[in-house]
Scaffold this motif. Structure first.
Motif, PDB file in Angstrom:
ATOM      1  N   MET A  89       0.821  -1.246   0.099  1.00 43.58           N
ATOM      2  CA  MET A  89      -0.128   0.155  -0.055  1.00 43.58           C
ATOM      3  C   MET A  89       0.979   1.225   0.228  1.00 43.58           C
ATOM      4  O   MET A  89       0.405   2.315  -0.480  1.00 43.58           O
ATOM      5  N   THR A  90       2.026   1.071   0.568  1.00 45.24           N
ATOM      6  CA  THR A  90       2.984   2.337   0.566  1.00 45.24           C
ATOM      7  C   THR A  90       3.292   2.807  -0.871  1.00 45.24           C
ATOM      8  O   THR A  90       3.412   3.769  -1.088  1.00 45.24           O
ATOM      9  N   THR A  91       3.500   1.783  -1.924  1.00 50.29           N
ATOM     10  CA  THR A  91       3.896   1.721  -3.029  1.00 50.29           C
ATOM     11  C   THR A  91       2.857   2.874  -3.896  1.00 50.29           C
ATOM     12  O   THR A  91       3.166   3.663  -4.890  1.00 50.29           O
ATOM     13  N   MET A  92       1.602   2.803  -3.352  1.00 51.50           N
ATOM     14  CA  MET A  92       0.636   3.342  -4.034  1.00 51.50           C
ATOM     15  C   MET A  92       0.622   4.888  -4.179  1.00 51.50           C
ATOM     16  O   MET A  92       0.142   5.469  -4.892  1.00 51.50           O
ATOM     17  N   ASP A  93       1.353   5.223  -3.051  1.00 48.19           N
ATOM     18  CA  ASP A  93       1.418   6.647  -2.896  1.00 48.19           C
ATOM     19  C   ASP A  93       2.913   7.088  -2.702  1.00 48.19           C
ATOM     20  O   ASP A  93       3.090   8.169  -3.187  1.00 48.19           O
ATOM     21  N   GLY A  94       3.640   6.287  -2.279  1.00 46.49           N
ATOM     22  CA  GLY A  94       5.100   6.631  -2.099  1.00 46.49           C
ATOM     23  C   GLY A  94       5.780   6.978  -3.270  1.00 46.49           C
ATOM     24  O   GLY A  94       6.395   7.827  -3.668  1.00 46.49           O
ATOM     25  N   PHE A  95       5.526   6.301  -4.284  1.00 49.03           N
ATOM     26  CA  PHE A  95       6.441   6.089  -5.555  1.00 49.03           C
ATOM     27  C   PHE A  95       5.845   7.489  -6.279  1.00 49.03           C
ATOM     28  O   PHE A  95       6.639   8.248  -6.867  1.00 49.03           O
ATOM     29  N   PRO A  96       4.233   7.597  -6.309  1.00 49.67           N
ATOM     30  CA  PRO A  96       3.899   8.680  -7.243  1.00 49.67           C
ATOM     31  C   PRO A  96       4.521  10.027  -6.453  1.00 49.67           C
ATOM     32  O   PRO A  96       4.815  11.089  -7.087  1.00 49.67           O
ATOM     33  N   MET A  97       4.650  10.292  -5.169  1.00 51.18           N
ATOM     34  CA  MET A  97       5.281  11.331  -4.430  1.00 51.18           C
ATOM     35  C   MET A  97       6.602  11.588  -4.828  1.00 51.18           C
ATOM     36  O   MET A  97       7.037  12.655  -5.048  1.00 51.18           O
ATOM     37  N   ALA A  98       7.593  10.389  -5.189  1.00 44.97           N
ATOM     38  CA  ALA A  98       8.761  10.297  -5.358  1.00 44.97           C
ATOM     39  C   ALA A  98       8.786  11.013  -6.750  1.00 44.97           C
ATOM     40  O   ALA A  98       9.624  11.712  -7.268  1.00 44.97           O
ATOM     41  N   LYS A  99       7.878  10.374  -7.895  1.00 44.38           N
ATOM     42  CA  LYS A  99       8.009  11.103  -9.224  1.00 44.38           C
ATOM     43  C   LYS A  99       7.654  12.466  -9.336  1.00 44.38           C
ATOM     44  O   LYS A  99       8.149  13.108  -9.959  1.00 44.38           O
ATOM     45  N   GLN A 100       7.181  12.975  -8.228  1.00 43.56           N
ATOM     46  CA  GLN A 100       6.813  14.342  -8.064  1.00 43.56           C
ATOM     47  C   GLN A 100       7.732  15.275  -7.520  1.00 43.56           C
ATOM     48  O   GLN A 100       7.726  16.295  -7.374  1.00 43.56           O
ATOM     49  N   GLY A 101       8.935  14.416  -7.287  1.00 44.81           N
ATOM     50  CA  GLY A 101      10.197  15.193  -6.759  1.00 44.81           C
ATOM     51  C   GLY A 101      10.078  15.391  -5.401  1.00 44.81           C
ATOM     52  O   GLY A 101      10.915  16.196  -4.515  1.00 44.81           O
ATOM     53  N   LYS A 102       9.240  14.606  -4.614  1.00 43.14           N
ATOM     54  CA  LYS A 102       9.069  14.583  -3.050  1.00 43.14           C
ATOM     55  C   LYS A 102       9.568  13.330  -2.489  1.00 43.14           C
ATOM     56  O   LYS A 102       8.808  12.889  -1.443  1.00 43.14           O
ATOM     57  N   ALA A 103      10.716  12.715  -3.027  1.00 41.86           N
ATOM     58  CA  ALA A 103      10.947  11.387  -2.361  1.00 41.86           C
ATOM     59  C   ALA A 103      11.271  11.292  -0.999  1.00 41.86           C
ATOM     60  O   ALA A 103      11.128  10.395  -0.074  1.00 41.86           O
ATOM     61  N   GLY A 104      12.019  12.428  -0.875  1.00 36.05           N
ATOM     62  CA  GLY A 104      12.678  12.454   0.760  1.00 36.05           C
ATOM     63  C   GLY A 104      11.594  12.765   1.646  1.00 36.05           C
ATOM     64  O   GLY A 104      11.483  12.209   2.676  1.00 36.05           O
ATOM     65  N   ARG A 105      10.391  13.527   1.107  1.00 37.42           N
ATOM     66  CA  ARG A 105       9.260  13.964   1.943  1.00 37.42           C
ATOM     67  C   ARG A 105       8.656  12.516   2.326  1.00 37.42           C
ATOM     68  O   ARG A 105       8.300  12.235   3.452  1.00 37.42           O
ATOM     69  N   ALA A 106       8.615  11.684   1.158  1.00 40.73           N
ATOM     70  CA  ALA A 106       7.637  10.644   1.402  1.00 40.73           C
ATOM     71  C   ALA A 106       8.326   9.562   2.087  1.00 40.73           C
ATOM     72  O   ALA A 106       7.616   9.170   3.052  1.00 40.73           O
ATOM     73  N   LEU A 107       9.717   9.371   2.241  1.00 39.90           N
ATOM     74  CA  LEU A 107      10.416   8.715   3.080  1.00 39.90           C
ATOM     75  C   LEU A 107      10.292   9.126   4.564  1.00 39.90           C
ATOM     76  O   LEU A 107      10.223   8.314   5.292  1.00 39.90           O
ATOM     77  N   SER A 108      10.725  10.620   4.608  1.00 48.57           N
ATOM     78  CA  SER A 108      10.531  10.952   5.961  1.00 48.57           C
ATOM     79  C   SER A 108       9.148  10.741   6.435  1.00 48.57           C
ATOM     80  O   SER A 108       9.198  10.229   7.864  1.00 48.57           O
ATOM     81  N   LEU A 109       8.128  10.939   5.929  1.00 45.71           N
ATOM     82  CA  LEU A 109       6.833  10.351   6.335  1.00 45.71           C
ATOM     83  C   LEU A 109       6.613   9.114   6.905  1.00 45.71           C
ATOM     84  O   LEU A 109       6.103   8.559   7.943  1.00 45.71           O
ATOM     85  N   GLY A 110       7.124   8.103   6.042  1.00 47.23           N
ATOM     86  CA  GLY A 110       7.074   6.821   6.179  1.00 47.23           C
ATOM     87  C   GLY A 110       7.742   6.453   7.293  1.00 47.23           C
ATOM     88  O   GLY A 110       7.519   5.477   8.152  1.00 47.23           O
ATOM     89  N   ILE A 111       9.178   6.915   7.507  1.00 49.03           N
ATOM     90  CA  ILE A 111      10.135   6.614   8.615  1.00 49.03           C
ATOM     91  C   ILE A 111       9.425   7.141   9.880  1.00 49.03           C
ATOM     92  O   ILE A 111       9.307   6.122  11.014  1.00 49.03           O
ATOM     93  N   PHE A 112       8.777   8.088   9.992  1.00 54.33           N
ATOM     94  CA  PHE A 112       8.256   8.620  11.247  1.00 54.33           C
ATOM     95  C   PHE A 112       7.203   7.817  11.615  1.00 54.33           C
ATOM     96  O   PHE A 112       7.032   7.534  12.772  1.00 54.33           O
ATOM     97  N   SER A 113       6.225   7.472  10.676  1.00 57.77           N
ATOM     98  CA  SER A 113       5.079   6.613  10.725  1.00 57.77           C
ATOM     99  C   SER A 113       5.325   5.331  11.325  1.00 57.77           C
ATOM    100  O   SER A 113       4.818   4.750  12.340  1.00 57.77           O
ATOM    101  N   SER A 114       6.462   4.788  10.820  1.00 58.69           N
ATOM    102  CA  SER A 114       6.709   3.414  11.092  1.00 58.69           C
ATOM    103  C   SER A 114       7.343   3.485  12.764  1.00 58.69           C
ATOM    104  O   SER A 114       6.903   2.484  13.491  1.00 58.69           O
ATOM    105  N   PHE A 115       8.021   4.561  13.108  1.00 55.09           N
ATOM    106  CA  PHE A 115       8.609   4.674  14.248  1.00 55.09           C
ATOM    107  C   PHE A 115       7.566   4.704  15.546  1.00 55.09           C
ATOM    108  O   PHE A 115       7.247   4.226  16.349  1.00 55.09           O
TER     109      PHE A 115
END
Lengths: 493, 163
Positions: A89-115
């Motif tokens: 499910m992360t792929t569904m929104d994570g990769f589109p965000m990365a393609k929009q040039g917001k890969a760091g933001r997507a990763l940061s949100l994912g890492i913080f959410s995981s924590f």
């Protein structure tokens, strides 16, 4: 509380912290690489843990589990390929965000959410496990037997494919587990005169075969094109406090969903992520943005899948019932070290039970720090060609089995199970259900036979004891819901 | 409109039913219960009955779905290149295992056959990739042999020697 603090005290030392750190980093790395995963890595490292102290072995394996679920975020976001099923499910929104040039933001949100997901579920793990273990001391053999049946039905219900195929897979696992000496009488069963079967199908060759070798076969058959990677800068990984607090309700809700689904025996992190994502989409004021780069989607998926890890540890430690397929392999690790999973672990070996709880928190912190600074480097590892990874994985499987058993026959058994595992995947038979059946069958048989001896051959207590009856009713509901559910919907219309 | 039954729709229930019969026959040869209500044959009988029932139900539901005209689920089929690769990989693995057990060759050469052979089957034709494959294979096989013998005190298969 004192036992938990003692456990933390024991883990503050070089070797415990080394193994937690190593396990978490290995887990993140393997979780990030599509095609590998926690189950494979833990199964592969089981032989190595023979030579380790029990506490160190278990905290090492639990740390791998914590790390691997988070690692899937990296490849899901940067490579459009979930490293683990829980990151689908992360792929569904994570990769589109990365393609929009917001890969760091997507990763940061994912890492913080995981924590955050890991933290919230850890509190529930620490608070709920001891009283649940105390409550489980009231369980008799029929309660445990019905709980195992409930676990089989749950995993059949949530696995890919039909419920029937899930149950067939579980029944096949049970059948495989019965080969060899009967635990009570020592009588050889279902060997059909083949002498090497006299010791049964051992844990390690079976697990490595169905999980690892079958995946290697799958990967060998896959000739798809090499993957492309989205880029990002480290500076993009650090967001403002407002960016995080905006998602506070989602963090909490997804963590609770993930923990609860993790507690359900045999279910796992992939389902937790899917359910949490669906709830987030249905409650969002902008559901149309999901699938196009919605931050809420990443938060929901990652918080839930990490929360489910600690949630799944609750029934494992307290009841001896695996909350997920990876936990089923952890039961194998406990058995290898002559430890009996279940409520007795808190009373007889509290250093193991509380050690696992304490390690889960420390691993969560290590995961957060490591992923924040090294996600980009981990992503590069995903580009390692299959021609280097698969042969090494196959080699370590062979060496691992030989080290553990000393028999070349077991290597052939492992390869046979690998082929069987591949054919099972083709036939829509979920591997998770098979493994759960294999791991839990001896326990289920022992409880059933104990119950029959205790109650002079009567099965009536299964219907008269309240907890056993509750599990029986829940099992029947899950078994017949696919048929009854649509009928109820039709009547309502 | 009917759809033909897919192969797995027949094979899976057939395997389940066949195995259930095998388990039933195996359980028949076991001694009856002594000192307890359910002996060693009890659980195999239960598993056999459940597996048989599930197999029959699965077959019935597959036939019903085909008769109702429900389209079969798409299952990805591997390419010819993938199949050739997997077959070659299987041959390399079998040869390597044979060499590992053999007395005329040591653990490290047999491991190299497995690692380089499998890597060769899977690699694209890049020279650099093949070079790295050989380097990594040598490091892994020698490193593992040293770990097994010097630290874990495991007797190596076959002739027990490195080379």
């Amino acid at each position: 509380m004192t036992d938990l603090l003692d456990a933390f005290g024991r883990l503050i030392g070089f070797w415990p912290l080394f193994y937690i750190g190593l396990g978490t980093i290995l887990g993140i790395t393997v979780g990030a690489i599509p095609g590998l995963g926690a189950a494979m890595l833990i199964a592969l490292l089981l032989p190595l843990t023979y030579y380790m102290d029990s506490v160190l072995a278990l905290i090492f394996l639990v740390s791998i589990y914590v790390g691997s679920v988070s690692g899937g975020l990296i490849s899901a976001t940067l490579l459009k390929m979930p490293g683990t099923p829980s990151a689908i499910m992360t792929t569904m929104d994570g990769f589109p965000m990365a393609k929009q040039g917001k890969a760091g933001r997507a990763l940061s949100l994912g890492i913080f959410s995981s924590f955050i997901g890991g933290l919230i579920s850890w509190v529930l793990l620490a608070v709920l496990s001891p009283p649940l273990a105390t409550f489980a001391l009231k369980f008799g053999p029929y309660e445990y037997f019905m709980l195992v049946m409930l676990a089989f039905l749950l995993i059949a219900a949530v696995s890919k494919g039909t419920v029937l195929r899930g149950l067939i897979a579980a029944a096949l696992g049970v059948s495989v587990a019965m080969v060899g000496p009967d635990l009570s009488s020592g009588t050889l069963r279902l060997t059909f005169g083949v002498e090497p079967f006299n010791s049964g199908f051992r844990l390690l060759p079976t697990l490595l075969g169905v999980f690892v070798i079958s995946q290697v076969i799958f990967d060998m058959l896959d000739t798809s094109a090499p993957i492309q990677q989205a880029k990002f800068r480290l500076s993009e990984m650090f967001l403002s406090a407002k960016d995080y607090t905006r998602h506070s309700v989602n963090f909490l809700r997804s963590s609770l969903i993930g923990t609860w689904i993790g507690i359900l025996p045999g279910v796992g992190s992939a389902v937790a992520a899917i359910v949490s994502y669906s709830v987030a989409r249905n409650t969002s004021s902008h559901p149309e943005k999901f699938g196009t780069g919605a931050e809420e989607g990443i938060v929901a998926s990652e918080a839930a899948n990490n929360a489910s890890v600690n949630g799944a540890l609750i029934p494992l430690i307290a009841l001896g019932i695996p909350g997920s397929v990876v936990d089923a392999i952890l039961i194998g690790a406990l058995m290898i070290h002559n430890l009996q999973p279940g409520p007795g672990l808190f009373t007889n070996q509290p250093e193991i039970a509380y050690g696992i709880v304490a390690a889960a928190l420390i691993a969560n912190v290590v995961m957060f720090a490591f992923m924040l600074f090294f996600s980009g480097h981990i992503a590069k590892l995903c580009m390692i060609p299959k021609s280097m990874i698969l042969p090494v994985v196959m080699f370590f499987c062979i060496v691992g089995v030989y080290t553990a058993t000393g028999r070349m026959f077991d290597i052939r058994i492992m390869l046979a199970f690998g082929l069987a595992g591949y054919l099972m995947r083709l036939g829509g038979l979920p591997i998770g259900a098979f493994v759960l059946g294999y791991i839990l069958a001896p326990f289920a048989e022992e409880q059933l036979r104990s119950g029959l001896m205790l109650y002079d051959g009567s099965l009536l207590p299964m219907f008269t004891r309240p907890i056993a009856l509750l599990f029986l009713v829940a099992s029947i509901l899950i078994a017949f819901w696919p048929v009854v559910g649509p009928m109820i919907k039709r009547v309502r219309r | 409109m009917q759809h033909p039954l897919q192969l797995h729709s027949i094979l899976v229930p057939a395997v389940a039913i066949g195995l259930s019969i095998a388990i039933f026959l195996g359980a028949n040869s076991l001694p009856s219960a002594r000192f307890e209500p359910m002996g060693p044959a009890g659980f195999p009988y239960i598993a056999s009955a459940i597996l048989f029932l599930l197999g029959v139900l699965d077959l019935a539901m597959s036939i019903r779905a085909a008769q109702k005209g429900q389209p079969p689920k798409d299952r990805p089929t591997p390419s010819t290149r993938g199949r050739v690769r997997a077959f070659a990989g299987a041959v390399v693995t079998i040869v390597a295992l044979f060499l590992m057990e053999a007395r005329f060759i040591g653990f490290v050469p047999a491991s190299l056959v497995l690692l380089v052979g499998l890597g060769g089957v899977l690699s694209e034709n890049a020279k650099r990739e093949k070079l790295w494959l050989v380097v990594i294979s040598c490091a892994v096989s020698i490193g593992t042999a040293l770990l097994l013998t010097k630290i874990l005190s495991v007797v190596l298969p076959g002739n027990g020697g490195f080379f």
